[in-house]
Design an enzyme around this catalytic site. Sequence first.
Site, PDB file in Angstrom:
ATOM      1  N   SER A  74      -0.222   0.132  -1.633  1.00 10.36           N
ATOM      2  CA  SER A  74      -0.028  -0.554  -2.918  1.00 10.36           C
ATOM      3  C   SER A  74       0.530   0.327  -4.023  1.00 10.36           C
ATOM      4  O   SER A  74       0.893  -0.194  -5.081  1.00 10.36           O
ATOM      5  CB  SER A  74      -1.343  -1.165  -3.390  1.00 10.36           C
ATOM      6  OG  SER A  74      -1.618  -2.302  -2.624  1.00 10.36           O
ATOM      7  N   LYS A  77       3.745  -0.867  -5.273  1.00 11.48           N
ATOM      8  CA  LYS A  77       3.888  -2.035  -6.161  1.00 11.48           C
ATOM      9  C   LYS A  77       4.414  -1.652  -7.537  1.00 11.48           C
ATOM     10  O   LYS A  77       5.178  -2.394  -8.152  1.00 11.48           O
ATOM     11  CB  LYS A  77       2.535  -2.757  -6.295  1.00 11.48           C
ATOM     12  CG  LYS A  77       2.103  -3.420  -4.992  1.00 11.48           C
ATOM     13  CD  LYS A  77       0.667  -3.896  -5.059  1.00 11.48           C
ATOM     14  CE  LYS A  77       0.285  -4.580  -3.747  1.00 11.48           C
ATOM     15  NZ  LYS A  77      -1.139  -4.828  -3.609  1.00 11.48           N
ATOM     16  N   TYR A 199       7.690  -6.713   1.937  1.00 10.45           N
ATOM     17  CA  TYR A 199       6.403  -6.238   1.411  1.00 10.45           C
ATOM     18  C   TYR A 199       5.709  -5.329   2.435  1.00 10.45           C
ATOM     19  O   TYR A 199       5.259  -4.229   2.100  1.00 10.45           O
ATOM     20  CB  TYR A 199       5.521  -7.436   1.039  1.00 10.45           C
ATOM     21  CG  TYR A 199       4.124  -7.031   0.636  1.00 10.45           C
ATOM     22  CD1 TYR A 199       3.880  -6.447  -0.605  1.00 10.45           C
ATOM     23  CD2 TYR A 199       3.044  -7.199   1.501  1.00 10.45           C
ATOM     24  CE1 TYR A 199       2.599  -6.039  -0.971  1.00 10.45           C
ATOM     25  CE2 TYR A 199       1.759  -6.811   1.146  1.00 10.45           C
ATOM     26  CZ  TYR A 199       1.541  -6.226  -0.094  1.00 10.45           C
ATOM     27  OH  TYR A 199       0.278  -5.828  -0.442  1.00 10.45           O
ATOM     28  N   TYR A 251      -6.665  -2.277  -9.863  1.00 13.44           N
ATOM     29  CA  TYR A 251      -7.289  -3.561  -9.493  1.00 13.44           C
ATOM     30  C   TYR A 251      -8.435  -3.913 -10.439  1.00 13.44           C
ATOM     31  O   TYR A 251      -8.299  -3.748 -11.648  1.00 13.44           O
ATOM     32  CB  TYR A 251      -7.795  -3.545  -8.043  1.00 13.44           C
ATOM     33  CG  TYR A 251      -6.868  -2.906  -7.071  1.00 13.44           C
ATOM     34  CD1 TYR A 251      -5.582  -3.415  -6.884  1.00 13.44           C
ATOM     35  CD2 TYR A 251      -7.243  -1.789  -6.327  1.00 13.44           C
ATOM     36  CE1 TYR A 251      -4.715  -2.829  -5.980  1.00 13.44           C
ATOM     37  CE2 TYR A 251      -6.379  -1.194  -5.424  1.00 13.44           C
ATOM     38  CZ  TYR A 251      -5.120  -1.725  -5.266  1.00 13.44           C
ATOM     39  OH  TYR A 251      -4.273  -1.146  -4.385  1.00 13.44           O
ATOM     40  N   VAL A 269      -4.365   1.560  -0.397  1.00 15.02           N
ATOM     41  CA  VAL A 269      -5.418   1.706   0.612  1.00 15.02           C
ATOM     42  C   VAL A 269      -5.108   2.797   1.657  1.00 15.02           C
ATOM     43  O   VAL A 269      -5.947   3.088   2.500  1.00 15.02           O
ATOM     44  CB  VAL A 269      -5.754   0.363   1.316  1.00 15.02           C
ATOM     45  CG1 VAL A 269      -6.382  -0.622   0.350  1.00 15.02           C
ATOM     46  CG2 VAL A 269      -4.536  -0.220   2.002  1.00 15.02           C
TER      47      VAL A 269
HETATM   48  N1  GLN Z   1      -0.470  -3.359   2.484  1.00 16.23           N
HETATM   49  C1  GLN Z   1      -1.782  -3.530   1.897  1.00 16.23           C
HETATM   50  C2  GLN Z   1      -2.188  -4.985   1.871  1.00 16.23           C
HETATM   51  O1  GLN Z   1      -1.399  -5.801   1.558  1.00 16.23           O
HETATM   52  C3  GLN Z   1      -1.768  -2.963   0.522  1.00 16.23           C
HETATM   53  C4  GLN Z   1      -3.091  -3.105  -0.180  1.00 16.23           C
HETATM   54  C5  GLN Z   1      -3.478  -1.943  -1.027  1.00 16.23           C
HETATM   55  O2  GLN Z   1      -3.000  -0.833  -0.879  1.00 16.23           O
HETATM   56  N2  GLN Z   1      -4.412  -2.188  -1.897  1.00 16.23           N
HETATM   57  O3  GLN Z   1      -3.282  -5.333   2.139  1.00 16.23           O
END
Ligand code: GLN
Length: 329
Positions: A74, A77, A199, A251, A269
């Site tokens: 993420s 993003k 994505y 988050y 993550v």
């Molecule tokens: N690729 C992961 C997902 O979509 C990314 C989530 C994250 O890093 N918080 O679940």
Amino acid sequence: MSSSTASAGTPHPAIETGLTDVFERCRTQTQGKVATYIPELATMPPEQFGLALATIDGKLSTRGDADSEFTIQSVSKAFSYCLALELLGRDEVLRHVGVEPSGDAFNAIIFDPRTERPFNPMVNAGAITICALIYRELKDDALEFVLDRFSKAAGRRLRISDPVYRSECVTGHRNRAIGHLLLTVGAAREPIEPALDLYFKQCSILVNATDLARMGATLANIGQNPFTQESVFDVAAVRDTLSVMFTCGMYDYSGNWAVDVGIPAKSGVGGGVVGVVNRQLGIGTFSPRLDDKGNSVRGLKAFQELADEFGLHAFECTNYGSEFMRSLA
Ligand code: GLN
């Protein structure tokens, strides 16, 4: 794990000492669990810990496993949001994705009830919408566009982890569900599969903590990579990106983070966190053990400690932050 490694340029000795102290203090932190919901992520060695600082005058200082690769997840993003702003303009992006903290988990299946749009681009629903917008503009060139700009921000050619991409592709039912819901509210258009594929691929880009620090420094340097001097991101897009990182990047921990750390940041993550001290430096941390919100436990502690050690909080009352850069001169 080595405790002290490379540096380019000559960071001030006080910075070097402070960084070593922070690294050592965080090293003992072994709480949290490696992500397993994407099966391939479960194979990451949990002990790894890397820390990197990159300044806007092109100095780098690293500790520990700063060269170990992991998937960006993420953290991507923030950067793809920046690219979408440049490609489509702020108004068009805002028509599809808001800039409001959601207070929900990153993978929550929930949209802003007022607008029927994802709350912000830092949660999965928003990020998938951003991928749909980039795909809508660039079609089959979308992935190379993202990979190329991420690479320019990192200062080296990045690549995708095929095992992680495949792993997420086969298990990403929740993200597929979000993608299809985006169609029902008109936030995204058919075909949604290529947007989801973009994505999954962008989340599977391999980086290390040093890359994240350099990517952060590129944002801190309002879009120009301070190591290569290459212009990577649009200036106006950087401003909006940092604002959303500040309010939504961690988050449902974003409010606490803003108070405790006060550095625009984005976590993933895979265990990475990127932070941006505006007009000063980029910070990259990597440690795969996560808390229950999906943020790296050591990453949180390292940022907290760095903010305290060097006075990096955006609203630091002693204005220590500017001292930090002066001391590097
Ligand atoms: N690729 C992961 C997902 O979509 C990314 C989530 C994250 O890093 N918080 O679940």
